[in-house]
Write a protein that holds these residues in place. Structure first.
Motif, PDB file in Angstrom:
ATOM      1  N   GLN A 135      -0.709  10.318   5.536  1.00 55.27           N
ATOM      2  CA  GLN A 135      -1.761  10.003   4.832  1.00 55.27           C
ATOM      3  C   GLN A 135      -1.145   9.252   3.420  1.00 55.27           C
ATOM      4  O   GLN A 135      -1.806   8.584   3.010  1.00 55.27           O
ATOM      5  CB  GLN A 135      -2.702  11.019   4.622  1.00 55.27           C
ATOM      6  N   ILE A 136      -0.335   9.969   3.031  1.00 56.72           N
ATOM      7  CA  ILE A 136       0.208   9.809   1.622  1.00 56.72           C
ATOM      8  C   ILE A 136       0.851   8.344   1.795  1.00 56.72           C
ATOM      9  O   ILE A 136       0.553   7.476   0.672  1.00 56.72           O
ATOM     10  CB  ILE A 136       1.251  10.789   1.137  1.00 56.72           C
ATOM     11  N   HIS A 137       1.391   8.025   2.748  1.00 60.29           N
ATOM     12  CA  HIS A 137       2.270   6.970   2.912  1.00 60.29           C
ATOM     13  C   HIS A 137       1.135   5.696   3.047  1.00 60.29           C
ATOM     14  O   HIS A 137       1.248   4.683   2.613  1.00 60.29           O
ATOM     15  CB  HIS A 137       3.080   6.674   4.095  1.00 60.29           C
ATOM     16  N   GLN A 138       0.152   5.732   3.987  1.00 58.61           N
ATOM     17  CA  GLN A 138      -0.911   4.869   4.058  1.00 58.61           C
ATOM     18  C   GLN A 138      -1.672   4.716   2.827  1.00 58.61           C
ATOM     19  O   GLN A 138      -2.010   3.790   2.324  1.00 58.61           O
ATOM     20  CB  GLN A 138      -1.959   5.513   5.189  1.00 58.61           C
ATOM     21  N   GLU A 139      -2.009   5.685   2.044  1.00 58.14           N
ATOM     22  CA  GLU A 139      -2.488   5.589   0.613  1.00 58.14           C
ATOM     23  C   GLU A 139      -1.715   4.754  -0.313  1.00 58.14           C
ATOM     24  O   GLU A 139      -2.318   3.827  -1.156  1.00 58.14           O
ATOM     25  CB  GLU A 139      -2.755   7.075   0.238  1.00 58.14           C
ATOM     26  N   ARG A 140      -0.315   4.879  -0.408  1.00 54.44           N
ATOM     27  CA  ARG A 140       0.334   4.051  -1.026  1.00 54.44           C
ATOM     28  C   ARG A 140       0.265   2.682  -0.824  1.00 54.44           C
ATOM     29  O   ARG A 140       0.328   1.957  -1.607  1.00 54.44           O
ATOM     30  CB  ARG A 140       1.762   4.711  -1.199  1.00 54.44           C
ATOM     31  N   LEU A 143      -3.056   1.466  -2.147  1.00 54.75           N
ATOM     32  CA  LEU A 143      -2.818   0.973  -3.508  1.00 54.75           C
ATOM     33  C   LEU A 143      -1.933  -0.110  -3.848  1.00 54.75           C
ATOM     34  O   LEU A 143      -2.355  -1.128  -4.825  1.00 54.75           O
ATOM     35  CB  LEU A 143      -2.387   2.380  -4.431  1.00 54.75           C
ATOM     36  N   ARG A 144      -0.805  -0.288  -3.362  1.00 50.93           N
ATOM     37  CA  ARG A 144      -0.121  -1.317  -3.345  1.00 50.93           C
ATOM     38  C   ARG A 144      -0.669  -2.838  -3.021  1.00 50.93           C
ATOM     39  O   ARG A 144      -0.657  -3.664  -3.760  1.00 50.93           O
ATOM     40  CB  ARG A 144       1.328  -1.306  -2.546  1.00 50.93           C
TER      41      ARG A 144
END
Length: 280
Positions: A135-140, A143-144
């Motif tokens: 989830q953290i990777h997908q959110e980053r 945002l990018r």
């Protein structure tokens, strides 16, 4: 007698030598003593130490500020370093778990193998969310992509230009070129036109000048603030701004439609003339 004279000469030579040594030593002391008594030698050392300390403090403060800014804006795993005692927690599905003690949150993280991410530091208490690594990777990535789609731009600069309504055409052309250059650099331009002292001057001359300037930049600029009276009616002021991407696109589409209509009318007129020619 000879031995006694020789002894006296030897004693006198020894005394003279001691006297010379004493005088030379005194001379050295007089030369070196003022240098030792002055604070010049210690002053640079003290100044250097103070300067080094101040420089180090400034550098540490800047680094600390950068670190805080980075930690406050970056989307990253907080881990076990939770500064607040009580925090508001959401689970990985977005469900509200309410306020929890940081010790209980750490236990929950370890039990479910989740990570903790800060959502809103300004809330009271601060809001955090439990998330998986995926989830953290997908959110980053999200945002990018948002950052690429909406690049940050600096603050809009506003240029100011004031002149009289009695301005000559050559001077007006020169000022118009300056306005065009500022608009192309994405600046706003605040234009103030003072009413001339000419009695025969038209009341709408200021507005006519504004529209004349704007007509030199079709598809580039528009009014951010339309002409209005200022300084007790003694002047007119307006603000020009660059078109947004959406406005530029709409303008180009309108121009294309007008060109197509013009071509269609020309072709239609040609067909009618050919038909009439054939009939006669």
């Amino acid at each position: 007698m000879a031995a006694l004279s020789l002894k006296r000469l030897t004693l006198q030579a020894i005394k003279s030598e001691k006297s010379c040594i004493r005088c030379f030593g005194k001379h050295i002391v007089q030369k070196t003593a003022p240098a030792q008594s002055t604070p010049i030698a210690s002053a640079p050392r003290f100044s250097f130490l103070v300067h080094a300390k101040a420089f180090s403090t400034t550098e540490d403060t800047q680094n600390e500020g950068k670190s805080k800014k980075k930690n406050g804006t970056a989307f990253s795993n907080t881990g076990r370093k939770i500064s607040q005692r009580i925090i508001h927690v959401f689970d990985e599905k977005g469900n509200d778990l309410g306020n929890m003690h940081r010790a209980d949150v750490i236990k929950l993280m370890e039990k479910q193998e989740l990570r903790l991410v800060q959502r809103n530091a300004s809330a009271e208490p601060a809001e955090y969310q439990l998330m998986t690594g995926v989830q953290i990777h997908q959110e980053r990535l999200r945002l990018r992509d948002m950052g690429k789609a909406n690049p940050k731009t600096g603050p809009t600069l506003t240029k100011e230009l004031t002149f009289s309504s009695n301005i000559g055409q050559n001077d007006l052309d020169t000022k118009t070129k300056h306005i065009q250059q500022w608009i192309k650099k994405q600046h706003q331009v605040r234009i103030t036109i003072k009413k001339g002292k000419n009695v025969d001057e038209s009341e709408n001359k200021g507005e006519d000048i504004f529209h004349q300037i704007l007509q030199t930049m079709p598809g580039i600029a528009t009014f951010s603030s339309r002409p209005q009276a200022v300084h007790g009616g003694k002047a007119l002021m307006c603000v020009l701004r660059p078109l947004s991407e959406k406005e530029e696109k709409a303008y180009k589409e309108t121009q294309e439609l007008q060109e197509r209509d013009t071509l269609n009318k020309e072709h239609g007129n040609d067909k009618e003339s050919n038909t009439l020619h054939q009939q006669f």
